[in-house]
Design a protein around this motif. Sequence first.
Motif, PDB file in Angstrom:
ATOM      1  N   LEU A  84       3.480  -6.928 -14.136  1.00 23.11           N
ATOM      2  CA  LEU A  84       4.061  -5.605 -14.373  1.00 23.11           C
ATOM      3  C   LEU A  84       3.603  -4.623 -13.309  1.00 23.11           C
ATOM      4  CD1 LEU A  84       3.388  -5.489 -18.233  1.00 23.11           C
ATOM      5  CD2 LEU A  84       5.342  -6.491 -17.017  1.00 23.11           C
ATOM      6  N   GLY A  85       4.522  -3.731 -12.917  1.00 30.42           N
ATOM      7  CA  GLY A  85       4.208  -2.774 -11.874  1.00 30.42           C
ATOM      8  C   GLY A  85       4.411  -1.335 -12.311  1.00 30.42           C
ATOM      9  N   ASN A  86       3.979  -0.419 -11.446  1.00 32.20           N
ATOM     10  CA  ASN A  86       4.188   1.002 -11.700  1.00 32.20           C
ATOM     11  C   ASN A  86       5.387   1.503 -10.911  1.00 32.20           C
ATOM     12  OD1 ASN A  86       3.337   1.293  -9.024  1.00 32.20           O
ATOM     13  ND2 ASN A  86       1.239   1.850  -9.609  1.00 32.20           N
ATOM     14  N   ASP A  87       5.614   2.807 -10.917  1.00 35.88           N
ATOM     15  CA  ASP A  87       6.779   3.385 -10.236  1.00 35.88           C
ATOM     16  C   ASP A  87       6.719   3.238  -8.723  1.00 35.88           C
ATOM     17  OD1 ASP A  87       7.770   4.130 -12.689  1.00 35.88           O
ATOM     18  OD2 ASP A  87       6.984   6.184 -12.590  1.00 35.88           O
ATOM     19  N   GLN A  88       5.527   2.998  -8.187  1.00 36.20           N
ATOM     20  CA  GLN A  88       5.373   2.823  -6.731  1.00 36.20           C
ATOM     21  C   GLN A  88       5.482   1.358  -6.304  1.00 36.20           C
ATOM     22  OE1 GLN A  88       2.977   4.916  -8.523  1.00 36.20           O
ATOM     23  NE2 GLN A  88       4.539   6.467  -8.039  1.00 36.20           N
ATOM     24  N   GLY A  89       5.834   0.494  -7.246  1.00 35.74           N
ATOM     25  CA  GLY A  89       5.957  -0.922  -6.923  1.00 35.74           C
ATOM     26  C   GLY A  89       4.641  -1.637  -6.778  1.00 35.74           C
ATOM     27  N   GLU A  90       3.577  -1.077  -7.354  1.00 36.26           N
ATOM     28  CA  GLU A  90       2.249  -1.678  -7.296  1.00 36.26           C
ATOM     29  C   GLU A  90       1.929  -2.348  -8.627  1.00 36.26           C
ATOM     30  OE1 GLU A  90       0.244   1.788  -4.472  1.00 36.26           O
ATOM     31  OE2 GLU A  90       0.230   1.970  -6.660  1.00 36.26           O
ATOM     32  N   VAL A  91       1.186  -3.433  -8.557  1.00 38.99           N
ATOM     33  CA  VAL A  91       0.832  -4.141  -9.777  1.00 38.99           C
ATOM     34  C   VAL A  91      -0.055  -3.259 -10.657  1.00 38.99           C
ATOM     35  CG1 VAL A  91      -1.186  -5.235  -8.688  1.00 38.99           C
ATOM     36  CG2 VAL A  91      -0.155  -6.264 -10.712  1.00 38.99           C
ATOM     37  N   ARG A  92       0.184  -3.329 -11.969  1.00 35.94           N
ATOM     38  CA  ARG A  92      -0.655  -2.587 -12.915  1.00 35.94           C
ATOM     39  C   ARG A  92      -1.175  -3.461 -14.050  1.00 35.94           C
ATOM     40  NH1 ARG A  92       1.618  -1.666 -17.721  1.00 35.94           N
ATOM     41  NH2 ARG A  92       3.890  -1.731 -17.964  1.00 35.94           N
ATOM     42  N   ALA A  93      -0.531  -4.609 -14.312  1.00 38.10           N
ATOM     43  CA  ALA A  93      -0.957  -5.462 -15.419  1.00 38.10           C
ATOM     44  C   ALA A  93      -0.290  -6.822 -15.316  1.00 38.10           C
ATOM     45  CB  ALA A  93      -0.619  -4.811 -16.765  1.00 38.10           C
TER      46      ALA A  93
END
Length: 440
Positions: free
Chosen positions: A277-286
Amino acid sequence: MTLTVAIIGSGPSGMYLADRLAKKLPDSQIDVIDRLPTPFGLVRAGVAPDHQGTKKVINQYEKLFSQPGIRFLGNVEVDRDVTIAELKQFYDAVVIATGAQVDRKLGIEGEDLKGVYGSAAFVGWYNGHPDYRDLTPVHHHIRSAVVIGNGNVSIDISRVLVKEPGEMEESDLCEHARAAIHNAEVETVYLAGRRGPIEASFTPPELRELGKLESAIPVIENTALPDDLPDWVDTSVPEGRVRSKNLEIFKSFQELDASSAQKKIHLLFQASPAAILGNDQGEVRAVRFERTEIDGNGKATGTGEFFEVPADLVVTAIGYRSRALAGVSFDDKRGGYPNEDGLIEENVYVVGWGKRGPSGTIPTNRADSFQVADRLIADLGDGQSKGGPEALNRLLVERGVRVTTAKDWQLIDQLEVNRATGPAPREKLTRVQDMLDSLD
């Protein structure tokens, strides 16, 4: 009998093959070709930087290049500087010993997010492999990392991420990685796999290391350890004895006091990755996992129950594929070369991971390479030598290839040793051009 043999790849499989051929056929001419200016493949760029004892096998390999009839030709890439078809014209036999260099994919949503890396890339980065030198997988705001896979590579990655600077002083961890990892101050690593502790592919020495870290404690939280091994484990065979030892080690982890630990390695068993799962910046978050259950034969199946683990960095360590070479049969589904006991086609052979898949240890490659060498000798019989080294020399000169030799490697090696600080054994040159420039 005098034969000419071209070995593509200078890792353990290629070097053991050269050793066997030289002993069986002392008059043979063996050229060991590598696309990097430096030899020894994954021993140099894949073995964990804090496992210097394992890397000492390089001393054995180096002696081969001092023998007459064995040459190292570095900075020569097949399909760029020379083709398989040309090598077949020049040599009595061509052997592919390039290993498995490409990370296998999980095949789940989110693998393309920023902060998600395969273990070949990540390990290559901290080991100074030129292909991965300019990656930036670790940054200052990483607190939680998820390493997916239940093998020794996942242990290596987890361990390197949480070791204190002093614990790595005697390693050859490259300075760019050393600074990034220590500045990141990773607090939590989740080492996750879909199977249970009994089924995991760890070996006892590597697993035991997790319980001896200065600031990090291994924690088993989501799986109850069995009192005894299941019936399907046969402790009369080596694999069964390994599983028995691992269970003892896991139980010893439960005796450690993790309440005040600065860092923790959470061993997540029966956790199959379902999505990243990623955030709005396209970075992994989970990472989203599905809980699994283990049947009576040690197989894991999904339960339909999901949970999430926070992640600023994800490294997948689920296996590798070989790269295909033009003009050679390749099984894209398996990620290796179709072969019969090492024979791909007439006078073309494969050894190591490209032959049998990414499994086993350095000693495994030794036995495998010896078997293929013996088959090659039996197949070629009293064939006439083609005199390949001279033809390859002329071709590479015509194409302007800057070939590095065993003597060049000795110069690079000494330079790296001289660049080291403190008790570190070396500080590697991590870019091909820097290696070549150091020889001018």
